[in-house]
Design a protein around this motif. Structure first.
Motif, PDB file in Angstrom:
ATOM      1  N   GLY A 124       0.819  -1.208   0.000  1.00 16.12           N
ATOM      2  CA  GLY A 124       0.000   0.000   0.000  1.00 16.12           C
ATOM      3  C   GLY A 124       0.846   1.247   0.000  1.00 16.12           C
ATOM      4  N   THR A 125       2.015   1.153   0.567  1.00 15.91           N
ATOM      5  CA  THR A 125       2.895   2.307   0.587  1.00 15.91           C
ATOM      6  C   THR A 125       3.807   2.330  -0.636  1.00 15.91           C
ATOM      7  N   TYR A 126       3.715   1.292  -1.462  1.00 14.90           N
ATOM      8  CA  TYR A 126       4.527   1.205  -2.664  1.00 14.90           C
ATOM      9  C   TYR A 126       3.648   1.407  -3.891  1.00 14.90           C
ATOM     10  N   SER A 127       4.271   1.465  -5.048  1.00 22.27           N
ATOM     11  CA  SER A 127       3.527   1.635  -6.299  1.00 22.27           C
ATOM     12  C   SER A 127       2.678   0.393  -6.565  1.00 22.27           C
ATOM     13  N   PRO A 128       1.597   0.520  -7.319  1.00 22.42           N
ATOM     14  CA  PRO A 128       0.732  -0.629  -7.601  1.00 22.42           C
ATOM     15  C   PRO A 128       1.475  -1.801  -8.244  1.00 22.42           C
ATOM     16  N   ILE A 129       2.429  -1.545  -9.098  1.00 18.51           N
ATOM     17  CA  ILE A 129       3.174  -2.624  -9.741  1.00 18.51           C
ATOM     18  C   ILE A 129       4.028  -3.361  -8.709  1.00 18.51           C
ATOM     19  N   LEU A 130       4.681  -2.621  -7.834  1.00 15.60           N
ATOM     20  CA  LEU A 130       5.496  -3.234  -6.785  1.00 15.60           C
ATOM     21  C   LEU A 130       4.609  -4.000  -5.808  1.00 15.60           C
ATOM     22  N   ASN A 131       3.435  -3.426  -5.506  1.00 13.87           N
ATOM     23  CA  ASN A 131       2.481  -4.123  -4.631  1.00 13.87           C
ATOM     24  C   ASN A 131       2.095  -5.476  -5.234  1.00 13.87           C
ATOM     25  N   PHE A 132       1.840  -5.506  -6.534  1.00 14.34           N
ATOM     26  CA  PHE A 132       1.471  -6.738  -7.227  1.00 14.34           C
ATOM     27  C   PHE A 132       2.572  -7.787  -7.070  1.00 14.34           C
ATOM     28  N   PHE A 133       3.823  -7.401  -7.285  1.00 11.82           N
ATOM     29  CA  PHE A 133       4.937  -8.344  -7.179  1.00 11.82           C
ATOM     30  C   PHE A 133       5.164  -8.808  -5.745  1.00 11.82           C
ATOM     31  N   ILE A 134       4.989  -7.920  -4.796  1.00  8.50           N
ATOM     32  CA  ILE A 134       5.134  -8.306  -3.389  1.00  8.50           C
ATOM     33  C   ILE A 134       4.076  -9.351  -3.032  1.00  8.50           C
ATOM     34  N   MET A 135       2.820  -9.115  -3.460  1.00  9.33           N
ATOM     35  CA  MET A 135       1.742 -10.057  -3.183  1.00  9.33           C
ATOM     36  C   MET A 135       2.039 -11.417  -3.829  1.00  9.33           C
ATOM     37  N   LYS A 136       2.514 -11.409  -5.073  1.00 10.51           N
ATOM     38  CA  LYS A 136       2.817 -12.667  -5.760  1.00 10.51           C
ATOM     39  C   LYS A 136       3.941 -13.424  -5.058  1.00 10.51           C
ATOM     40  N   ILE A 137       4.944 -12.717  -4.604  1.00 12.37           N
ATOM     41  CA  ILE A 137       6.060 -13.366  -3.899  1.00 12.37           C
ATOM     42  C   ILE A 137       5.564 -13.993  -2.604  1.00 12.37           C
ATOM     43  N   ILE A 138       4.734 -13.272  -1.872  1.00  4.14           N
ATOM     44  CA  ILE A 138       4.198 -13.797  -0.613  1.00  4.14           C
ATOM     45  C   ILE A 138       3.320 -15.016  -0.889  1.00  4.14           C
ATOM     46  N   GLN A 139       2.506 -14.954  -1.943  1.00 10.40           N
ATOM     47  CA  GLN A 139       1.669 -16.100  -2.303  1.00 10.40           C
ATOM     48  C   GLN A 139       2.525 -17.318  -2.648  1.00 10.40           C
ATOM     49  N   MET A 140       3.592 -17.114  -3.409  1.00  4.17           N
ATOM     50  CA  MET A 140       4.473 -18.222  -3.780  1.00  4.17           C
ATOM     51  C   MET A 140       5.125 -18.838  -2.547  1.00  4.17           C
ATOM     52  N   ILE A 141       5.516 -18.013  -1.585  1.00  3.03           N
ATOM     53  CA  ILE A 141       6.143 -18.521  -0.364  1.00  3.03           C
ATOM     54  C   ILE A 141       5.141 -19.366   0.426  1.00  3.03           C
TER      55      ILE A 141
END
Length: 180
Positions: free
Chosen positions: A14-31
């Motif tokens: 939420g404090t990052y850009s929408p594109i970075l937020n998307f990648f952070i969410m995907k990384i967390i999901q993969m973990i």
């Protein structure tokens, strides 16, 4: 699953850009998904387990180290039994002794014996060493070793600890148990 991840990642995202937020969410999901997949083999092993053929159940406690005896005879039949409720099937041999008595020789769980080099058929001449017990109001033997034609099937140590319980921690591990 996505709701679970979103709930716990709102503080980070939420404090990052929408594109970075998307990648952070995907990384967390993969973990999270990778962690759950990594646990699958352990869950499968825990479900199969030992079929409740452990050293601490009531049936295994019948083994009496002070009542070890040798028995020579021939196999009359091979039968599957369930020693007590909750246990998987096991194998026992009906053996006609040299004294013309028939006695039940309890070997161990089917899943273990099916994977051993020594197999039995009716008519086999065998030598058994094991604990003399009373099982269902009849004499029986819980086998430690069974010898057939020069091959020896080792099932338990002299204290009754079964080989199918695998490696044990401690000084000497399983090798030490086999010598006791």
């Amino acid at each position: 699953q996505t709701h679970f991840i979103k709930k716990y990642t709102d503080n980070f995202v939420g404090t990052y850009s929408p594109i970075l937020n998307f990648f952070i969410m995907k990384i967390i999901q993969m973990i999270v998904v990778g962690s759950m997949l990594a646990m699958l083999p352990f869950n499968a092993m825990a479900q199969r387990g030992s079929g409740n053929w452990c050293a601490t159940n009531n049936y295994s406690r019948l083994f009496d180290a002070s009542a070890i005896k040798d028995l020579n005879g021939s196999v009359v039949s091979i039968e599957k039994i369930t020693p007590e409720k909750g246990m998987s099937t096991g194998i026992h041999l009906l053996v006609k002794t040299e004294k013309n008595e028939t006695i039940s020789v309890h070997l161990g769980p089917s899943w273990y014996l099916d994977n051993q080099d020594v197999q039995f058929v009716a008519g086999d001449v065998i030598k058994v060493k094991g604990s003399s017990i009373t099982y269902q109001n009849a004499p029986a033997i819980i086998a430690m070793t069974v010898e057939k034609g020069g091959q020896v099937l080792v099932l338990r140590d002299k204290k009754g600890n079964p080989n199918w319980n695998g490696w044990r921690s401690g000084k000497g591990g399983r090798k030490n148990r086999m010598n006791n």
